[in-house]
Design an enzyme around this catalytic site. Structure first.
Site, PDB file in Angstrom:
ATOM      1  N   ASP A   9      -0.396   7.979 -10.054  1.00 54.04           N
ATOM      2  CA  ASP A   9       1.030   7.921  -9.758  1.00 54.04           C
ATOM      3  C   ASP A   9       1.498   6.607 -10.383  1.00 54.04           C
ATOM      4  OD1 ASP A   9       3.571   8.428  -8.476  1.00 54.04           O
ATOM      5  OD2 ASP A   9       2.997   6.912  -7.001  1.00 54.04           O
ATOM      6  N   ASP A  11       4.923   4.443  -9.722  1.00 53.52           N
ATOM      7  CA  ASP A  11       5.534   3.447  -8.838  1.00 53.52           C
ATOM      8  C   ASP A  11       4.754   3.327  -7.542  1.00 53.52           C
ATOM      9  OD1 ASP A  11       7.524   3.213 -10.806  1.00 53.52           O
ATOM     10  OD2 ASP A  11       8.759   4.748  -9.858  1.00 53.52           O
TER      11      ASP A  11
END
Length: 173
Positions: A9, A11
């Site tokens: 992922d 952020d």
């Protein structure tokens, strides 16, 4: 020949999540993130980024901003000899203010669409692959795609990743 992958992922995992990150000058790498990408590269893993970018749907920034930030990240990683094999993002959101982005998308986590698209394009050993995310939706997307999900919350990402590669890299299908 298939090889394992690490799906990151973005952020909150690779960079600090300061809310709708899209400006190059505001991106702050998580401690050990660049090194984690290099460790995965050196271990022979594909490295992918899968990120929801609802800020596009909310009218906060445009897809060109996301793409420019990903290019900058790739260039910054290249300085230490690291690379991302592919960046995937989902600009859609069911409550979007920008009409063309207002939809339910199978690419938006927790749906596995971004991961599945990468699995179709690359020769990935699913059984030896992992996803590192900071939210339950990341782990749900991994599970739906048949990938082991690992919840990252804080600390040095390279130190977090090393034992996971050893653990999952030794598995065979």
């Amino acid at each position: 020949m298939k090889k394992p992958a690490v799906f990151f992922d973005r952020d909150g995992v690779l960079n600090e999540d300061s809310g709708y990150v899209f400006e190059i000058g505001k991106l702050r790498w998580i401690d050990g993130a660049r090194e984690a990408v290099k460790i995965a590269n050196d271990a022979g893993y594909f490295v992918f980024v899968v990120t929801n970018q609802s800020g596009v749907a909310r009218g906060l920034y445009e897809e060109t901003h996301v793409e420019a930030l990903h290019k900058w990240m790739a260039d910054d990683l290249a300085i230490i000899g690291a690379h991302i094999d592919a960046f995937e993002y989902c600009p859609y959101h069911p409550d979007a203010v920008i009409e063309r982005y207002r939809q339910i998308s199978l690419r938006r986590k927790p749906a596995p669409g971004m991961i599945n698209d990468l699995l179709e394009r690359f020769s990935v050993d699913v059984g030896r692959s992992i996803l590192i995310g900071d939210k339950s939706t990341d782990l749900e997307a991994a599970r739906a795609a048949g990938i082991h999900g690992c919840l990252y919350s804080s600390g040095n990402l390279a130190q977090f990743l090393r034992p996971l590669l050893h653990l999952h890299g030794s598995k065979s299908r």
